[in-house]
Design an enzyme around this catalytic site. Structure first.
Site, short mmCIF file in Angstrom:
data_model
loop_
_atom_site.label_atom_id
_atom_site.label_comp_id
_atom_site.label_asym_id
_atom_site.label_seq_id
_atom_site.Cartn_x
_atom_site.Cartn_y
_atom_site.Cartn_z
N GLU A 198 0.90 -1.16 0.00
CA GLU A 198 0.00 0.00 0.00
C GLU A 198 0.93 1.19 0.00
OE1 GLU A 198 -1.32 2.98 1.49
OE2 GLU A 198 -2.39 2.01 3.14
N CYS A 225 -2.79 7.76 4.99
CA CYS A 225 -2.73 7.30 3.59
C CYS A 225 -3.88 7.89 2.77
CB CYS A 225 -2.87 5.77 3.50
SG CYS A 225 -1.91 4.89 4.70
#
Lengths: 509, 509
Positions: B253, B290
């Site tokens: 990720e 994120c």
């Protein structure tokens, strides 16, 4: 004969090739043009355009498209079968069966997407409200296999799965059966038109050299690749796709030696029957199945099994392979094994231009020292590995590379005694067969045709069965969407009546 | 302080490092040894041994292990929170919330595997009889993230998912919070012992330099990698893992700019409120999520929205970032944007060693000419992109790279008029948010925290929510297995009472 790009026939290139009839040992008359870089680009761009429409086509209509392809394939009648036979050397009856398998696969996916639960809808009604389902990846590049000119080719399992998922397809035909590919692609084109699909939902490209496929694989608008064929071919595509600026998934089925383990009591009780069945599985389709048993392992005491095999192999018929190149690779694979120390146990007598079934033999120590002895030799040969103890048999199993299948023959007592073997093989293969043979891959919901590297990449996919559709999807999550923007699969009323994971519980309401 | 390899503390190396307290601007006293190649090898080998046992541990016991980890983490009490705060600069309240999220994730997986239906059992009773379920991949290498020292670290979502699946874990701690990592790893070690798990089911390795992770990634007994962090770090692991002799999946990720689109009527109706909410989302956790909204897009007429933002940003508090390196990268990222032609719309006044929230501005043409303007700047800045027409806004959306999230603010009229925007963004992101903000990722069954490259690789996974477990699995098919060899999930009697796809129909019988 040319590329089929949407509804357009295109033949811009100068490089041509023809297929070869391996039965008659003669070149076939039709000339095919290899796709040019411009044609490859055209096909992918049109597929990308078509995707913007096709992804919104309701599942019922996508299902009708798949059904129309199946109907169209059947309607080709004898022409398809005789063409495929001329291009592959495969017998008519086998190809008729393969055609039914192909249309059956298309209908399996049609039924599944009509029902709709396959999208794995997940709804958590909370703050925030989140709802997930599978959506199609985009344009897929699919590569046909030589050994199933129908079922793993133009309208084969990969195409059926990708179209069912809502992806559009640019298909790279296998150069061994270009005319068969053309006939089936034309059926798909017609079916797309008849059922109102966007032009470019499917295109066919020809290419005899590796660069056609490589050019397709690097196209920036491609979202996924599916491939069935050699390790070398699959690995090359994998390397290309993972080194792109934007890497894409490659679902490559690259082959396997499908080890078969025979345990002591089974050998003792029915060694001769097992030998006969093994030879049947080994030579079926001239050994040209991905699941062909290329390696078999026995414990120290084999009983009459090996003798029966030795006698049997000498009496097996030789067979016509798909292409002269494949026959050459088969013969040279056997030679390499012998040079590496394998002993020839027996072989059918040679016939010109035909493959002779053969059995070779090594012991476990040789394989543990030189694992490349267990690399695939595509065709009707199998390598016998003798083991001297249960521990050595386990150690050998543990040293195997990833496989599509692994098989064990044993009585209940055998299987209980060798329970650890099942545990080891579970880590090695996508499918474990007990008291059967690996050839023959049922097309249903539970099948896995895939396995750890180098059998396939990645191991999490299957290229046969309804779960094959997930290779062409990814999940998307809709957060706090108003009802009018939600796809039907995720609407409160569940208008499609599908199974969903609602707040963690399976439900149809 | 040393590696935790199974039950053993190991400190063979000479290279040491310490964490830095970014609030107090001082090095912390504890010294940590980086793992040596020998220690990395020991940890993976022990994990591979442990896997042969752990994969057979019944789900109820794996669930008890996860529960024990959760209980142990809570029992660490204030020590964990103050340690994590010292090492990350994150406030105590935030870390308390993150701890609850971490234990909640562990319990979500425990509940799910106790129930058992997650294995996606599929049974086709026919000839042959084939039965499929998900099995664990093997040893996983998991890399901790700096920005969630608990929830995306040692006992975070990746570890919880991998352990739940039946994989063993070798965890590479993030060097910014080694002591926090040690405390949590010790809890896992104790929980493993208390619940009878095999030694080596979990090990912790320290490393401040990139080579620790690279050495882990190439270990032949590693089966999968999970990573949360920078694009550079994730890409390096992806390149390493795909070039191994036996490639393994990497679930990285790697970040995202999480574009937020504001549509005209919404801006007109509540521009000032949206501006305030946007600043809240942007500066939450000093922008170190994120899912931080790093880019926002408005139509030609913005109304009072931009003015409110400009006033608001100047009044936002500065904040302590996780590490001096991250602060430096933040400031240099803003400078790069300005050098590339972005205009500074406004910023909070500077404070030494703190990040100043900032807004920058470009127009759509600049971005379409130079897509790197939309690369992530990790921290509390956002790039405003003005568009001059609906068509340009669509073109801009279409030019975006893959994202974890994409957000739209609009009234019903807006959303109907801009329906195409939803379609475009569905291809760009793993999660689409309507009239909300991307920060805040619910942990449940429907969440997707993943998205097309470069947000994650591959796009088919999620690192948050219960579906995260499937990253660590592959299907295996049992053909013609006698009842006594079948796992309970696939036995006729369905002793676990799980949902299964029986001959194509969902059923609990």
């Amino acid at each position: 004969m040319n590329q089929i790009i949407g509804n357009r026939l295109s033949g811009e290139g100068n490089r041509t090739f023809r297929a070869f009839d391996p039965q008659k040992q003669q070149w076939l008359p039709l000339e095919f043009k290899e796709a040019t870089p411009g044609e490859i680009d055209d096909a992918v761009k049109l597929a990308a355009q078509a995707f913007t429409v096709y992804k919104k086509v309701p599942a019922q209509q996508r299902a009708a498209f798949l059904e129309a392809i199946a109907t169209g394939i059947t309607a080709l009648g004898d022409e398809l079968i005789t063409t495929a036979s001329a291009e592959s050397g495969l017998p008519l009856a086998r190809l008729q069966g393969e055609r039914d398998r192909t249309t059956g696969q298309l209908r399996l996916f049609a039924t599944m997407i009509s029902e709709g639960s396959w999208v794995n809808a997940r709804i958590d009604k909370a703050t925030p409200d989140v709802r997930q389902m599978q959506i199609p990846l985009g344009v897929t590049g699919i590569f046909g296999a030589s050994n199933f000119p129908l079922a793993f080719s133009v309208a084969g399992g990969d195409t059926a799965a990708a179209l069912a998922a809502g992806c559009t397809v640019v298909f790279k035909a296998h150069p061994a059966h270009p005319h068969t590919s053309y006939l089936v692609a034309n059926v798909i084109r017609t079916a797309a038109n008849d059922t109102g699909m966007p032009e470019g939902v499917f295109s066919l490209l020809h290419g005899a050299a590796i660069d056609t496929g490589q050019q397709l694989a690097v196209h920036p608008q491609l979202s996924a690749i599916a491939f069935t064929g050699s390790f070398r071919g699959g690995k090359a595509l994998y390397d290309t796709a993972t080194r792109r600026a934007v890497p894409i998934p490659v679902y490559a089925e690259m082959g396997s030696v499908n080890p078969v383990f025979f345990l002591p009591r089974a050998l003792k009780e029915k060694g001769e029957t097992l030998a006969a069945q093994f030879l049947q599985s080994l030579t079926m389709g001239v050994g040209q199945f991905c699941t062909n048993p290329g390696v078999f392992i026995t414990p120290a005491e084999e009983g009459p099994f090996l003798n029966t095999l030795q006698k049997g192999i000498a009496a097996m018929p030789t067979g016509c392979m798909l292409t002269p190149g494949i026959l050459e690779a088969y013969n040279s694979g056997i030679n390499s094994l012998r040079q590496a120390g394998a002993r020839l146990l027996g072989a059918a007598s040679a016939t010109a231009h035909q493959a002779s079934p053969a059995l070779l033999q090594v012991n476990a120590t040789q394989v543990l020292d030189n694992p490349s002895l267990c690399h695939e030799v595509f065709g009707p040969s199998s390598l016998h590995i003798s083991t001297s103890s249960k521990e050595e048999l386990f150690r050998l199993a543990d040293a195997l590379e990833g496989q599509l299948t692994a098989t064990i023959h044993g009585t209940e007592e055998d299987l209980r005694e060798y329970a650890e073997l099942v545990n080891i093989l579970r880590e090695k293969a996508g499918r474990i067969v007990i008291n059967g043979f690996p050839t023959g891959v049922a097309v249903n919901h539970a099948m896995v045709h895939g396995g750890p590297w180098p059998a396939t990449t990645p191991a999490a996919g299957t290229s046969v069965g309804s779960a094959a559709i997930y290779r062409f999807c990814r999940p998307v999550c809709y957060q706090d969407f108003p009802a009018y923007l939600l796809p039907p699969e995720l609407q409160d009323e569940n208008p499609l009546g599908i199974w969903r994971l609602l707040n963690g519980n399976f439900s149809k309401t």
